[in-house]
Design an enzyme around this catalytic site. Structure first.
Site, PDB file in Angstrom:
ATOM      1  N   CYS A 341      -5.838   1.200  29.767  1.00 38.84           N
ATOM      2  CA  CYS A 341      -4.765   0.880  28.828  1.00 38.84           C
ATOM      3  C   CYS A 341      -5.098   1.412  27.429  1.00 38.84           C
ATOM      4  O   CYS A 341      -5.142   2.622  27.236  1.00 38.84           O
ATOM      5  CB  CYS A 341      -4.480  -0.624  28.819  1.00 38.84           C
ATOM      6  SG  CYS A 341      -2.858  -1.022  28.147  1.00 38.84           S
ATOM      7  N   HIS A 425      -3.889  -2.245  34.415  1.00 36.67           N
ATOM      8  CA  HIS A 425      -4.830  -3.366  34.471  1.00 36.67           C
ATOM      9  C   HIS A 425      -4.909  -3.863  35.906  1.00 36.67           C
ATOM     10  O   HIS A 425      -3.963  -3.716  36.688  1.00 36.67           O
ATOM     11  CB  HIS A 425      -4.356  -4.525  33.588  1.00 36.67           C
ATOM     12  CG  HIS A 425      -4.334  -4.226  32.134  1.00 36.67           C
ATOM     13  ND1 HIS A 425      -5.477  -4.070  31.391  1.00 36.67           N
ATOM     14  CD2 HIS A 425      -3.300  -4.069  31.268  1.00 36.67           C
ATOM     15  CE1 HIS A 425      -5.152  -3.832  30.124  1.00 36.67           C
ATOM     16  NE2 HIS A 425      -3.840  -3.826  30.025  1.00 36.67           N
TER      17      HIS A 425
END
Length: 512
Positions: A341, A425
């Protein structure tokens, strides 16, 4: 309407999240339909529900403990800090803007009471019991006027309150008494009693103090939970480890191969979803550390640059500490690096950010052929795909939109040599993919490490949730707890002086 309970705490990190999860698992095992609830959560560890709503990871974990699907109803207000004085406000799973702490507590918070009460009522109409988690301490007298997460929600729902105290910190009797004595008479009427958390030693030595506390407050203690090692349960506000070379709690099982695998996680500012590395720490023979110095990357077999709520700030921090140069050397030497991310964005070539940091055009580390543009709309998704020939699931929470211009495809990101990047994630929780990835890392690092063939992260998480349920079932008075949940607040509890002080007048800007 169903019964319920508010789990409050004498302090932050007293154990409210794990106690709430433990009660949910105990009730679920009894066949009770139960849901968790936290009206307002401040956390950089969040999760995406199946309907695309962002909530705190602690509430997603508690929903798993309750064996129900998480939803935005369980955490209607999520605050994601972007600095010391401001946070992004996520309402019903969607971001609605940035706000200062003064602006939020000055009026916006109280205006949300109807929303959070409506969510709680909907849960109560669906489930037999709702176990609410408070935030911080219910005796934060400067914030009581606008409180919607502690006594504010307890008063609105007429829920009894169980106050949890961490005895490992010391001062638990004073904390229980003082917390109660700083509440108004109307709030004190709902405080049913106490639960001691993280006790070490012989409970019989504690019992005289519990008897004296009953005499002083008229309120009993509903249980004494022992200190329990190895609870890798999702947290809200901080790390379970110090950032100076501490080893994250891992499975004690020895490695399957001849070598261990060392993972260093860069402890970037505003680190978010550091729980991504929990699945690595669950592997026998994998040692995970959080680091903040360049020299701590030297002996690492894998370096992870995790998510962050401040990509440009994290980039600056990496450069200031020499970590950026250390990452570049690793890439040039063919040594593994994984960016997730915000960490993926940092590894890219260029960032355009007029949203998060408002820094404009910023050069990234240039380790991956990626250009990132920050969009005002946040991406919230639950992607499913394949990588390294194995199925992968994950979730996405980001404003940055990545344009990948080269390299090998890797999930939604790319790979160049031994540098990997993705917005996903939770991908490492996919067992077969994690094993293949660690095999690649070990090969590149020259380690004779072999992933265990049967590690199931999901099964380990279930074991931990069952352990929380066991702690409640074995060390709390569950009959008395169920009585509270089913029947509500007790009548006739005594008032403890002095009670809440008179509300202070609003301080003007000039007075500040």
């Amino acid at each position: 309407m169903s019964g319920g309970l508010l789990v409050a705490g004498t302090t932050s990190d007293a154990g409210k999240s794990v106690v709430t999860a433990g009660i949910c698992r105990w009730l679920a095992r009894k066949g009770v339909s139960v849901a968790p609830f936290k009206a307002q959560n401040m956390s950089l560890n969040s999760f995406v529900t199946r309907e695309g709503a962002e909530i705190g990871r602690a509430q997603a974990m508690q929903a798993q403990a309750a064996r129900v699907e998480p939803s935005a109803l369980m955490n209607p207000v999520l605050l994601k800090p972007g600095g010391d004085r401001s946070s992004q406000v996520v309402l019903m799973g969607k971001p609605v803007g940035e706000m200062s702490a003064r602006g939020y507590h000055g009026g916006r918070q109280a205006a949300l009471l109807d929303t959070v009460v409506g969510c709680l009522e909907e849960l109560r109409s669906t489930y037999d019991a709702v176990i609410c988690e408070g935030a911080g301490s219910p005796a934060e007298i400067n914030l009581r006027r606008t409180d919607i997460v502690n006594m504010g929600i307890a008063r609105a729902a007429r829920f009894p309150v169980l106050v949890v105290g961490d005895i490992d910190r010391g001062g638990v009797f004073a904390s229980f008494f003082g917390t109660t004595a700083l509440l108004s008479a109307a709030d004190q009427e709902l405080v049913a009693g106490y639960l001691v958390n993280k006790f070490r030693g012989d409970v019989s030595l504690l019992e005289p103090g519990l008897d004296m506390l009953l005499g002083l407050t008229g309120r009993r203690t509903y249980g004494v939970l022992p200190f329990q090692h190895g609870l890798g349960i999702d947290e809200e506000d901080g790390l379970r480890v110090s950032l100076r070379g501490a080893v994250r709690e891992s499975v004690v099982a020895p490695p399957v191969g001849e070598d261990v695998l060392r993972v260093a996680v860069c402890a970037v500012p505003l680190m978010s979803n550091f729980t991504d590395v929990d699945a690595l720490a669950a592997e026998p023979g994998v040692v995970v550390r959080f680091v903040d110095r360049a020299e701590e990357l030297v002996d690492a077999d894998l370096v992870v640059v995790p998510g962050t709520r401040g990509t440009v700030k994290a980039l600056r921090w990496l450069r200031e500490r020499g970590l950026a140069d250390a990452l570049a050397r690793r890439a040039a030497e063919g040594r593994p690096v994984l960016g997730i991310c915000g960490g993926f964005q940092v590894l890219g070539a260029h960032i355009e950010d007029e949203v998060e940091s408002k820094a404009g055009s910023v050069d990234g580390l240039g380790l991956l052929p990626v250009r990132v543009r920050f969009a005002r709309e946040k991406t919230l998704a639950r992607p499913v795909g394949e990588a390294l020939g194995e199925p992968v699931e994950g979730y996405e929470i980001h404003h940055g939109v990545a344009e990948v211009t080269g390299g090998e495809p890797f999930l939604d990101g790319c790979r160049v040599g031994e540098v990997w990047g993705t917005h996903w994630h939770g991908s490492l929780e996919s067992d077969a993919f994690r094993r293949r990835f660690l095999t690649e890392v070990a090969r590149a690092a020259g380690r004779r490490f072999v992933p265990a063939p049967d590690t199931s992260f999901g099964a380990l998480r279930e074991e931990q949730l069952d352990l929380l349920g066991d702690l409640i079932e074995e060390h709390a008075d569950t009959d008395a707890l169920w009585n509270l949940i089913e029947r509500g607040p007790q009548a006739g509890l005594p008032f403890i002086a002095p009670g809440a002080p008179p509300a202070a007048p609003e301080r003007t800007k000039e007075a500040l």
